[in-house]
Write an enzyme that holds these catalytic residues in place. Structure first.
Site, PDB file in Angstrom:
ATOM      1  NE  ARG A 269     -43.895  26.494  11.033  1.00 15.13           N
ATOM      2  CZ  ARG A 269     -44.091  26.853   9.758  1.00 15.13           C
ATOM      3  NH1 ARG A 269     -44.354  28.125   9.454  1.00 15.13           N
ATOM      4  NH2 ARG A 269     -44.040  25.965   8.796  1.00 15.13           N
TER       5      ARG A 269
ATOM      6  CG  ASN B  72     -42.177  19.291   3.871  1.00 17.57           C
ATOM      7  OD1 ASN B  72     -43.361  19.656   3.796  1.00 17.57           O
ATOM      8  ND2 ASN B  72     -41.819  18.030   3.891  1.00 17.57           N
TER       9      ASN B  72
ATOM     10  CG  HIS C 125     -44.333  26.059  -0.362  1.00 18.81           C
ATOM     11  ND1 HIS C 125     -45.239  25.158   0.148  1.00 18.81           N
ATOM     12  CD2 HIS C 125     -44.743  26.346  -1.609  1.00 18.81           C
ATOM     13  CE1 HIS C 125     -46.181  24.933  -0.756  1.00 18.81           C
ATOM     14  NE2 HIS C 125     -45.896  25.634  -1.836  1.00 18.81           N
TER      15      HIS C 125
ATOM     16  CB  CYS D 136     -32.686  42.436   4.104  1.00 20.71           C
ATOM     17  SG  CYS D 136     -32.876  44.127   4.688  1.00 20.71           S
TER      18      CYS D 136
ATOM     19  N   GLY E 180     -47.144  12.405   1.605  1.00 20.41           N
ATOM     20  CA  GLY E 180     -47.435  13.223   2.788  1.00 20.41           C
ATOM     21  C   GLY E 180     -47.892  14.628   2.492  1.00 20.41           C
ATOM     22  CB  THR E 181     -48.784  16.786  -0.009  1.00 22.41           C
ATOM     23  OG1 THR E 181     -49.381  18.083  -0.126  1.00 22.41           O
ATOM     24  CG2 THR E 181     -49.055  16.001  -1.277  1.00 22.41           C
TER      25      THR E 181
ATOM     26  CD  GLU F  87     -55.916  12.845   5.787  1.00 25.15           C
ATOM     27  OE1 GLU F  87     -56.558  12.591   6.815  1.00 25.15           O
ATOM     28  OE2 GLU F  87     -55.545  13.996   5.459  1.00 25.15           O
TER      29      GLU F  87
ATOM     30  CB  ALA G 131     -43.932   8.863   4.735  1.00 24.87           C
TER      31      ALA G 131
HETATM   32  C1  BV8 Z   1     -49.870  31.213  -5.316  1.00 25.29           C
HETATM   33  C2  BV8 Z   1     -44.583  28.171   3.471  1.00 25.29           C
HETATM   34  C3  BV8 Z   1     -50.133  32.653  -7.165  1.00 25.29           C
HETATM   35  C4  BV8 Z   1     -44.824  29.037   4.632  1.00 25.29           C
HETATM   36  C5  BV8 Z   1     -46.720  27.459   2.554  1.00 25.29           C
HETATM   37  C6  BV8 Z   1     -58.473  30.237  -2.569  1.00 25.29           C
HETATM   38  C7  BV8 Z   1     -58.419  31.310  -1.702  1.00 25.29           C
HETATM   39  C8  BV8 Z   1     -57.200  31.925  -1.372  1.00 25.29           C
HETATM   40  C9  BV8 Z   1     -55.998  31.467  -1.921  1.00 25.29           C
HETATM   41  C10 BV8 Z   1     -56.099  30.402  -2.781  1.00 25.29           C
HETATM   42  C11 BV8 Z   1     -57.280  29.786  -3.117  1.00 25.29           C
HETATM   43  N1  BV8 Z   1     -57.019  28.770  -3.964  1.00 25.29           N
HETATM   44  C12 BV8 Z   1     -55.698  28.709  -4.191  1.00 25.29           C
HETATM   45  C13 BV8 Z   1     -55.127  29.724  -3.496  1.00 25.29           C
HETATM   46  C14 BV8 Z   1     -53.763  30.051  -3.480  1.00 25.29           C
HETATM   47  C15 BV8 Z   1     -53.066  29.481  -2.240  1.00 25.29           C
HETATM   48  C16 BV8 Z   1     -53.641  28.161  -1.769  1.00 25.29           C
HETATM   49  O1  BV8 Z   1     -53.393  27.125  -2.374  1.00 25.29           O
HETATM   50  N2  BV8 Z   1     -54.400  28.220  -0.667  1.00 25.29           N
HETATM   51  C17 BV8 Z   1     -54.986  27.011  -0.127  1.00 25.29           C
HETATM   52  C18 BV8 Z   1     -54.960  27.105   1.411  1.00 25.29           C
HETATM   53  C19 BV8 Z   1     -56.407  26.893  -0.675  1.00 25.29           C
HETATM   54  N3  BV8 Z   1     -51.744  29.248  -2.726  1.00 25.29           N
HETATM   55  C20 BV8 Z   1     -50.881  30.263  -2.670  1.00 25.29           C
HETATM   56  O2  BV8 Z   1     -51.110  31.355  -2.173  1.00 25.29           O
HETATM   57  C21 BV8 Z   1     -49.514  29.964  -3.300  1.00 25.29           C
HETATM   58  N4  BV8 Z   1     -49.186  31.031  -4.198  1.00 25.29           N
HETATM   59  O3  BV8 Z   1     -50.853  30.581  -5.606  1.00 25.29           O
HETATM   60  O4  BV8 Z   1     -49.335  32.223  -6.117  1.00 25.29           O
HETATM   61  C22 BV8 Z   1     -50.966  33.735  -6.570  1.00 25.29           C
HETATM   62  C23 BV8 Z   1     -50.373  34.959  -6.356  1.00 25.29           C
HETATM   63  C24 BV8 Z   1     -51.145  35.993  -5.838  1.00 25.29           C
HETATM   64  C25 BV8 Z   1     -52.504  35.771  -5.504  1.00 25.29           C
HETATM   65  C26 BV8 Z   1     -53.077  34.487  -5.696  1.00 25.29           C
HETATM   66  C27 BV8 Z   1     -52.315  33.470  -6.227  1.00 25.29           C
HETATM   67  C28 BV8 Z   1     -48.456  29.914  -2.220  1.00 25.29           C
HETATM   68  C29 BV8 Z   1     -48.672  28.681  -1.387  1.00 25.29           C
HETATM   69  C30 BV8 Z   1     -47.480  28.523  -0.455  1.00 25.29           C
HETATM   70  C31 BV8 Z   1     -47.909  28.846   0.962  1.00 25.29           C
HETATM   71  N5  BV8 Z   1     -46.796  28.546   1.862  1.00 25.29           N
HETATM   72  N6  BV8 Z   1     -45.678  27.216   3.356  1.00 25.29           N
HETATM   73  C32 BV8 Z   1     -44.633  28.259   5.900  1.00 25.29           C
HETATM   74  O5  BV8 Z   1     -44.585  27.017   5.860  1.00 25.29           O
HETATM   75  O6  BV8 Z   1     -44.537  28.918   6.928  1.00 25.29           O
HETATM   76  S1  BV8 Z   1     -47.917  26.291   2.349  1.00 25.29           S
HETATM   77  C33 BV8 Z   1     -47.902  25.159   3.621  1.00 25.29           C
HETATM   78  O7  BV8 Z   1     -48.917  24.200   3.280  1.00 25.29           O
HETATM   79  C34 BV8 Z   1     -46.645  24.327   3.746  1.00 25.29           C
HETATM   80  O8  BV8 Z   1     -45.665  24.578   2.763  1.00 25.29           O
HETATM   81  C35 BV8 Z   1     -47.180  22.926   3.550  1.00 25.29           C
HETATM   82  O9  BV8 Z   1     -46.248  22.074   3.072  1.00 25.29           O
HETATM   83  C36 BV8 Z   1     -48.221  23.221   2.555  1.00 25.29           C
HETATM   84  C37 BV8 Z   1     -49.164  22.156   2.126  1.00 25.29           C
HETATM   85  O10 BV8 Z   1     -49.512  21.440   3.224  1.00 25.29           O
HETATM   86  P1  BV8 Z   1     -49.004  19.914   3.266  1.00 25.29           P
HETATM   87  O11 BV8 Z   1     -47.525  19.909   3.035  1.00 25.29           O
HETATM   88  O12 BV8 Z   1     -49.828  19.092   2.361  1.00 25.29           O
HETATM   89  O13 BV8 Z   1     -49.222  19.564   4.771  1.00 25.29           O
HETATM   90  P2  BV8 Z   1     -50.624  19.294   5.471  1.00 25.29           P
HETATM   91  O14 BV8 Z   1     -50.406  19.466   6.926  1.00 25.29           O
HETATM   92  O15 BV8 Z   1     -51.694  20.058   4.779  1.00 25.29           O
HETATM   93  O16 BV8 Z   1     -50.898  17.754   5.153  1.00 25.29           O
HETATM   94  C38 BV8 Z   1     -50.041  16.782   5.692  1.00 25.29           C
HETATM   95  C39 BV8 Z   1     -50.418  15.498   4.980  1.00 25.29           C
HETATM   96  O17 BV8 Z   1     -49.534  14.477   5.390  1.00 25.29           O
HETATM   97  C40 BV8 Z   1     -51.825  15.028   5.322  1.00 25.29           C
HETATM   98  O18 BV8 Z   1     -52.462  14.571   4.131  1.00 25.29           O
HETATM   99  C41 BV8 Z   1     -51.585  13.854   6.285  1.00 25.29           C
HETATM  100  O19 BV8 Z   1     -52.562  12.834   6.127  1.00 25.29           O
HETATM  101  C42 BV8 Z   1     -50.264  13.347   5.802  1.00 25.29           C
HETATM  102  N7  BV8 Z   1     -49.453  12.694   6.839  1.00 25.29           N
HETATM  103  C43 BV8 Z   1     -49.314  13.058   8.141  1.00 25.29           C
HETATM  104  N8  BV8 Z   1     -48.441  12.225   8.746  1.00 25.29           N
HETATM  105  C44 BV8 Z   1     -48.008  11.337   7.794  1.00 25.29           C
HETATM  106  C45 BV8 Z   1     -48.652  11.643   6.583  1.00 25.29           C
HETATM  107  N9  BV8 Z   1     -48.441  10.934   5.448  1.00 25.29           N
HETATM  108  C46 BV8 Z   1     -47.568   9.908   5.514  1.00 25.29           C
HETATM  109  N10 BV8 Z   1     -46.907   9.564   6.649  1.00 25.29           N
HETATM  110  C47 BV8 Z   1     -47.104  10.257   7.790  1.00 25.29           C
HETATM  111  N11 BV8 Z   1     -46.459   9.888   8.917  1.00 25.29           N
HETATM  112 ZN    ZN Z   2     -30.623  44.613   4.700  1.00 21.31          ZN
END
Ligand code: BV8
Ligand code: ZN
Length: 241
Positions: free
Chosen positions: A71, A103, A120, A128, A188-189, A216, A232
């Protein structure tokens, strides 16, 4: 004469003193950064939810780092697109402006956004696991896994993985910005990942005018005031003018 949704959104953004913007992977899609849940979101048949976790890293740090190195290599070739630049321009003309991003690509800062809240983390920073040192690391040929320049310990990407809590200071600032803004622009989320996705509801319930820009409908679409469907990189320059 009634305003079109685009005109209403543009007017609200032009008149607002306090704006909060929440961006996701879609704002970087036109820069060439693959989104998580769209085409190209998969990597060698692994799912982000399976790789971006502390469990995956402790089980196989080399595999997780191969994914991040891949990435980083991709993102290094990406430039900010008109959406990033439009948001930087909006910031310059708005008295109180907060950019909240999910992002980790660093493109908002490269487009001139002064202080994006990177909820994030940032893929260009490492930390480290042994001595806690954290620093920017732009080298593209990192070993998988790389070692700390201070102590030789194991480095991890300075990003928030699934199941990890966000930095409470950043999350607090994000909640305050959402609760105080007059207008929230959500770009875009897919509004799947919490707690970031919930910030649109925080703004809505606090009385803000909420605008969504996406290709969408999303779970947020039902409760925003204006939902603009399209790219966007095309819509934001129109909205900001
Ligand atoms: C937390 C960093 C408290 C890493 C990322 C049920 C089960 C298990 C877990 C959970 C659950 N419910 C909630 C949770 C917690 C979990 C969560 O939300 N899971 C989801 C999958 C259900 N959340 C967490 O774990 C968070 N922490 O809650 O802490 C806690 C503590 C302990 C135990 C429990 C809870 C931490 C979340 C952070 C994860 N890290 N990224 C890395 O990137 O390597 S998240 C990752 O997804 C990215 O950051 C990304 O940004 C993020 C969200 O995705 P989007 O940004 O929305 O991107 P996506 O591809 O999904 O969508 C793109 C959109 O753009 C689409 O709608 C598309 O239509 C649109 N698009 C595309 N092109 C365009 C456009 N729009 C306009 N123009 C375009 N051209
Ligand atoms: Zn170190």
């Amino acid at each position: 004469m009634d305003l079109t949704p685009d005109q209403m959104a543009a007017q609200r953004l032009a008149q607002a003193q306090r704006i909060a913007v929440l961006t996701g992977a879609g704002v970087s899609a036109e820069s060439g950064v693959p989104t998580f849940r769209g085409p190209g979101g998969l990597w060698e048949s692994h799912r982000p939810e399976d790789l971006a976790t502390p469990q995956a890293f402790s089980r196989d740090p080399a595999l997780v780092w191969r994914w991040y190195n891949w990435r980083r290599g991709l993102m290094a070739k990406c430039e900010p697109n008109p959406a990033h630049h439009a948001l930087a321009a909006l910031e310059r003309r708005t008295p109180q402006f907060t950019l909240l991003t999910q992002n980790i690509d660093g493109l908002h800062r490269r487009a001139g956004s002064q202080a994006p809240l990177e909820m994030h983390g940032n893929i260009w920073w490492v930390r480290c696991m042994d001595c806690g040192a954290r620093y920017e690391e732009r080298e593209l040929e990192l070993p998988a896994p790389p070692t700390c320049r201070e102590c030789g310990g194991l480095l991890r990407p300075h990003v928030v993985w699934f199941g990890e809590s966000l930095d409470p200071r950043i999350l607090g600032a994000a909640w305050r910005a959402a609760a105080r803004c007059e207008v929230m622009l959500v770009v875009g989320t897919s509004a799947v990942v919490q707690p970031a996705a919930g910030l649109a509801s925080v703004a809505r319930q606090a009385g803000a005018f909420v605008i969504e820009v996406n290709l969408e409908q999303t779970p947020n679409s039902a409760e925003v005031h204006v939902s603009l469907l399209g790219k966007a990189g095309e819509i934001l320059p129109e909205l900001v003018g």
